[in-house]
Design a protein around this motif. Structure first.
Motif, PDB file in Angstrom:
ATOM      1  N   TYR A 170       0.623  -1.249  -0.248  1.00 15.34           N
ATOM      2  CA  TYR A 170       0.196  -0.065  -0.218  1.00 15.34           C
ATOM      3  C   TYR A 170       0.628   1.318  -0.107  1.00 15.34           C
ATOM      4  N   TYR A 220       2.273   1.854  -3.158  1.00 18.20           N
ATOM      5  CA  TYR A 220       1.247   2.276  -4.014  1.00 18.20           C
ATOM      6  C   TYR A 220       0.677   3.911  -4.367  1.00 18.20           C
ATOM      7  N   THR A 221       0.934   4.253  -3.034  1.00 19.31           N
ATOM      8  CA  THR A 221       0.728   5.752  -2.240  1.00 19.31           C
ATOM      9  C   THR A 221       2.136   6.800  -2.743  1.00 19.31           C
ATOM     10  N   PRO A 251       1.486   2.472   7.058  1.00 22.49           N
ATOM     11  CA  PRO A 251       0.319   2.261   5.986  1.00 22.49           C
ATOM     12  C   PRO A 251      -0.634   2.114   6.468  1.00 22.49           C
ATOM     13  N   ARG A 267      -4.445   3.940   6.212  1.00 23.29           N
ATOM     14  CA  ARG A 267      -5.464   3.417   5.374  1.00 23.29           C
ATOM     15  C   ARG A 267      -6.682   3.505   5.815  1.00 23.29           C
ATOM     16  N   LYS A 300      -8.954   6.611   5.546  1.00 21.09           N
ATOM     17  CA  LYS A 300      -8.272   7.109   4.306  1.00 21.09           C
ATOM     18  C   LYS A 300      -9.570   8.407   3.480  1.00 21.09           C
TER      19      LYS A 300
END
Length: 400
Positions: free
Chosen positions: A46, A49-50, A127, A131, A134
């Motif tokens: 994650y 990806y961020t 992370p 999330r 979010k």
């Protein structure tokens, strides 16, 4: 169960012969290690990806499939790496002193592993934290993006306004003279129109002598403007050209406004907003939770008492030492600092070294004996036939 034993670094051969409680303990240990690696993989994927997702609006930002695939690959690699580190930490922790109490000495020896566990827990928790929040982070981030757009727009307008002023200052005298002429022409046009319409005091409307005089003055000013433009046409053309280039550059920068504001959508900014949204204590307890998960196997092993599995492991180690001729005399001597040390004797290695030494000595003796015998044989040859070693000199050869 066997897979989780491997995760905990347990010996399958011994665990299958140990008690059921030992099997469960190592299965639970392995489960924690595996779960930590899995969570690290998800968190790392994650985070990846961020960091690498296409930048856009925090609210309306579609999922990019290519970045998802790369994040999955990175997450698997990251998870396996953390899993391997955790497995090493748990395996190398040992059993402490074999009692349930955790002493200061045990904590000191385990401190490097504890510090590594804390670092790993923090890399996993952040992370996961962004999330968890979010939705709230996206709203706050979008507000910051809009603020950034407005701020950037204001800076662009001010910058290019200043640049245009500098440009006009560069062509200042020409622009000022032309503006003055334009002002006079507009005043003359207004006076001429007012006279024709009868708005100029008590003068009657119509094209009288005054109107003709005003018209002549207007024509003269217009001719002066034409002559001025003709005389300074190149400079005015350059001024207008550079003004146009400034306006085009300004529009281009204004078009980059949204792109620059969307650049705020990064991992660091989201972590900052997560701390703002959740507050110190919520963020602290989330991190603390992951620390507890990460450090549980370490403290758990320090609290374990010796069981059947441990005795089997010790017996296995002693048998292997005996098989390979290794003797350990515990607390045999003290070093310079007064700490008791073990004396390790490798009997098999010492036997081989002793054999090598004996063979070398024998080889030396045989070589010495061979040289002696060779000497005796050569001496006997000399005794039997001395002329073969010493040849007399012929008198003729001497005279010649």
């Amino acid at each position: 169960m066997r897979f989780l034993w491997k995760c905990a670094g347990g010996d399958r051969y011994l665990l299958e012969r140990a008690t059921y409680s030992d099997q469960i303990k190592y299965m639970c240990l392995g489960g924690i290690v595996f779960a930590t690696g899995a969570m690290a993989g998800l968190a790392g994927g994650y985070a990846f990806y961020t960091i690498f997702e296409p930048r856009g609006s925090a609210i309306e930002n579609p999922v990019d499939i290519q970045t998802v695939l790369l994040a999955l690959f990175f997450g698997i690699i990251w998870g396996l790496m953390i899993f391997n580190i955790d497995r090493f930490i748990v395996t190398s922790t040992g059993k402490g002193d074999g009692t349930e109490a955790i002493t200061i000495g045990e904590l000191k020896s385990a401190l490097p592993r504890i510090l590594m566990g804390v670092i790993i827990a923090m890399t996993i928790s952040k992370p996961v934290e962004i999330r968890m929040f979010k939705t709230e982070i996206d709203i706050k981030l979008r507000e910051k993006q809009l603020e950034q757009q407005a701020e950037y727009q204001s800076k662009v307008d001010k910058t290019y306004a200043d640049r245009e002023k500098l440009l006009e200052k560069e062509f200042g005298s020409i622009a000022q003279q032309r503006n003055t002429l334009n002002g006079r022409i507009k005043a003359a046009e207004q006076a001429y129109t007012d006279n024709l319409m009868g708005k100029a005091g008590k003068i009657a409307a119509g094209n009288g002598p005054l109107s003709k005089a005003l018209k002549s003055q207007l024509d003269d000013l217009t001719n002066q403007l034409v002559a001025f433009d003709k005389q300074n046409g190149e400079d005015l053309k350059e001024l207008n050209k550079r003004k146009g280039e400034l306006r085009i550059a300004k529009e281009r920068e204004r078009n980059n406004n949204e792109k620059i504001a969307n650049g705020l959508d990064g991992l660091l900014e989201r972590i900052k907003i997560a701390h703002e949204v959740s507050g110190f204590w919520i963020s602290f307890f989330i991190t603390l939770l992951f620390m507890a998960i990460e450090l549980t196997p370490i403290f758990f092993k320090l609290m374990l008492t010796k069981t059947t599995y441990d005795y089997l492991a010790e017996n296995r180690d002693e048998l292997m030492k005996a098989e390979y001729g290794i003797e350990v005399q515990y607390d045999k001597y003290k070093d310079k600092e007064g700490i008791e040390r073990h004396l390790t004797i490798n009997h098999e290695a010492e036997r081989i070294i002793f054999e090598k030494k004996m063979l070398t000595n024998i080889q030396k003796e045989l070589t010495k004996y061979a040289v002696t015998k060779y000497k005796e044989r050569e001496m006997k040859k000399i005794d039997d036939n001395i002329d073969s070693y010493i040849k007399p000199i012929n008198a003729d050869e001497q005279n010649g």
